[in-house]
Scaffold this active site. Sequence first.
Site, PDB file in Angstrom:
ATOM      1  N   ARG A 103       6.452  -8.485   6.614  1.00  0.00           N
ATOM      2  CA  ARG A 103       7.215  -7.827   5.536  1.00  0.00           C
ATOM      3  C   ARG A 103       8.185  -8.856   4.989  1.00  0.00           C
ATOM      4  NH1 ARG A 103      10.326  -2.094   5.190  1.00  0.00           N
ATOM      5  NH2 ARG A 103       8.177  -1.519   4.813  1.00  0.00           N
ATOM      6  N   HIS A 130       2.696  -2.684  -1.533  1.00  0.00           N
ATOM      7  CA  HIS A 130       2.940  -1.999  -0.244  1.00  0.00           C
ATOM      8  C   HIS A 130       1.648  -1.237   0.120  1.00  0.00           C
ATOM      9  CE1 HIS A 130       5.003  -0.476   3.089  1.00  0.00           C
ATOM     10  NE2 HIS A 130       5.876   0.340   2.539  1.00  0.00           N
ATOM     11  N   GLN A 133       1.366   1.580   2.967  1.00  0.00           N
ATOM     12  CA  GLN A 133       1.980   2.852   2.588  1.00  0.00           C
ATOM     13  C   GLN A 133       1.046   3.649   1.676  1.00  0.00           C
ATOM     14  OE1 GLN A 133       5.262   4.231   3.402  1.00  0.00           O
ATOM     15  NE2 GLN A 133       4.088   5.967   2.653  1.00  0.00           N
ATOM     16  N   ASP A 221       9.711   6.904  -5.728  1.00  0.00           N
ATOM     17  CA  ASP A 221      10.311   5.962  -4.780  1.00  0.00           C
ATOM     18  C   ASP A 221      11.709   5.645  -5.301  1.00  0.00           C
ATOM     19  OD1 ASP A 221      10.686   4.020  -2.811  1.00  0.00           O
ATOM     20  OD2 ASP A 221       9.292   2.567  -3.678  1.00  0.00           O
ATOM     21  N   CYS A 261       7.529   7.695  -0.165  1.00  0.00           N
ATOM     22  CA  CYS A 261       7.294   6.807   0.982  1.00  0.00           C
ATOM     23  C   CYS A 261       8.459   6.777   1.951  1.00  0.00           C
ATOM     24  CB  CYS A 261       6.942   5.402   0.499  1.00  0.00           C
ATOM     25  SG  CYS A 261       8.260   4.599  -0.443  1.00  0.00           S
ATOM     26  N   ARG A 289       1.436   6.866   8.462  1.00  0.00           N
ATOM     27  CA  ARG A 289       1.549   5.395   8.547  1.00  0.00           C
ATOM     28  C   ARG A 289       0.981   4.935   9.895  1.00  0.00           C
ATOM     29  NH1 ARG A 289       5.274   2.525   5.590  1.00  0.00           N
ATOM     30  NH2 ARG A 289       4.203   0.755   6.536  1.00  0.00           N
TER      31      ARG A 289
HETATM   32  N1  NVA Z   1      10.022   0.171  -3.045  1.00  0.00           N
HETATM   33  C1  NVA Z   1      10.748   0.251  -1.800  1.00  0.00           C
HETATM   34  C2  NVA Z   1       9.850   0.783  -0.723  1.00  0.00           C
HETATM   35  C3  NVA Z   1      10.528   0.925   0.618  1.00  0.00           C
HETATM   36  C4  NVA Z   1       9.602   1.410   1.676  1.00  0.00           C
HETATM   37  C5  NVA Z   1      11.293  -1.124  -1.439  1.00  0.00           C
HETATM   38  O1  NVA Z   1      10.562  -2.110  -1.635  1.00  0.00           O
HETATM   39  O2  NVA Z   1      12.408  -1.208  -0.969  1.00  0.00           O
HETATM   40  N1   CP Z   2       8.063   3.542   3.804  1.00  0.00           N
HETATM   41  C1   CP Z   2       8.420   2.426   4.500  1.00  0.00           C
HETATM   42  O1   CP Z   2       7.798   1.367   4.420  1.00  0.00           O
HETATM   43  O2   CP Z   2       9.501   2.616   5.295  1.00  0.00           O
HETATM   44  P1   CP Z   2      10.310   1.492   6.091  1.00  0.00           P
HETATM   45  O3   CP Z   2      11.011   0.645   5.076  1.00  0.00           O
HETATM   46  O4   CP Z   2      11.246   2.283   6.957  1.00  0.00           O
HETATM   47  O5   CP Z   2       9.347   0.681   6.901  1.00  0.00           O
END
Ligand code: NVA
Ligand code: CP
Length: 304
Positions: A103, A130, A133, A221, A261, A289
């Site tokens: 990540r 992502h 997800q 989101d 998500c 997930r």
């Molecule tokens: N779009 C959000 C998703 C978090 C799971 C981010 O990238 O922070």
């Molecule tokens: N939805 C998601 O990816 O959550 P986290 O940021 O908690 O991993």
Amino acid sequence: MKRDFISIADWQTEDLERIFALTAELKEKQKRGETRPYLGGKTLGMIFEKSSTRTRVSFEVGMVQLGGYPLFLDTRSTQLGRGEPIEDTARVLSRYVDGIMIRTFAHDNITEMARWASVPVINGLSDLLHPCQVMADLFTVLEHKKSIRDLTYCWIGDGNNMANSWLNAAAAFGFELRLATPRGYEPDAAILEKARTRGARVLLTNDPLAAARGAHVLNTDVWASMGQEEEQQKRQKDFAGFQINQETLQVADAECLVLHCLPAHRGEEISAEVLEGPHSVVFDEAENRLHVQKGILVTLLASG
Ligand code: NVA
Ligand code: CP
């Protein structure tokens, strides 16, 4: 040859469907308390440059349930955080672990990791995509609606990493995807164009209610993703009205599902009432997930 899971667009639809079938089997087995060490003795290095609750815990628990071993690698406490190049990290980790989940901010970090690693690399979120997800989202829809196709999907809010992965999903499964974003917050142009070339039916609009009309799935989101914290105030103004709430539900299909998500900002992109209401399947989605990623892990790591 190793396979990576970096983008839904890299995978054939039949292979994605195979992952869903395997996910359903693994989920059922886990609910019955049946365990099988599909990944006995295998290890997964999990590199995190951004915060996480779901991704970290679901990958970590998933590996343990499959008989494997996860290693949490926070960039701040590894040499990556002190500037060790990805190409070196990828080659070193490949000598120890059977798979890498990452990540990160820049999507190129993931493609670079995959290029240099001799083990499968999984995208646990980048600024661009992502995919794990969206796989969990699709599996949740499949469970509740018995099919992914022949439904209308509506995205309200930011054209972010989630929206981009939804474009890839629309190309893979041929469903109609309507995205309502404020002007200037559209999804990635290259991903959109590629999805359309592959036959995705996509409608871009600045009108959330037009996008939601008759939709079977409503999805949103946060307005400011990780890394965009300083833009929060500006975005709060720019995204005014881009909220899933009772008014949105009134125009959507009567049996529509609401996805998010998580983490969610109640009162911003979604009202508390809708997030906690009868159409919301967000906690099934979060649970999935775990199951979907087990499907991905077994697909990528079991044979190697
Ligand atoms: N779009 C959000 C998703 C978090 C799971 C981010 O990238 O922070
Ligand atoms: N939805 C998601 O990816 O959550 P986290 O940021 O908690 O991993």
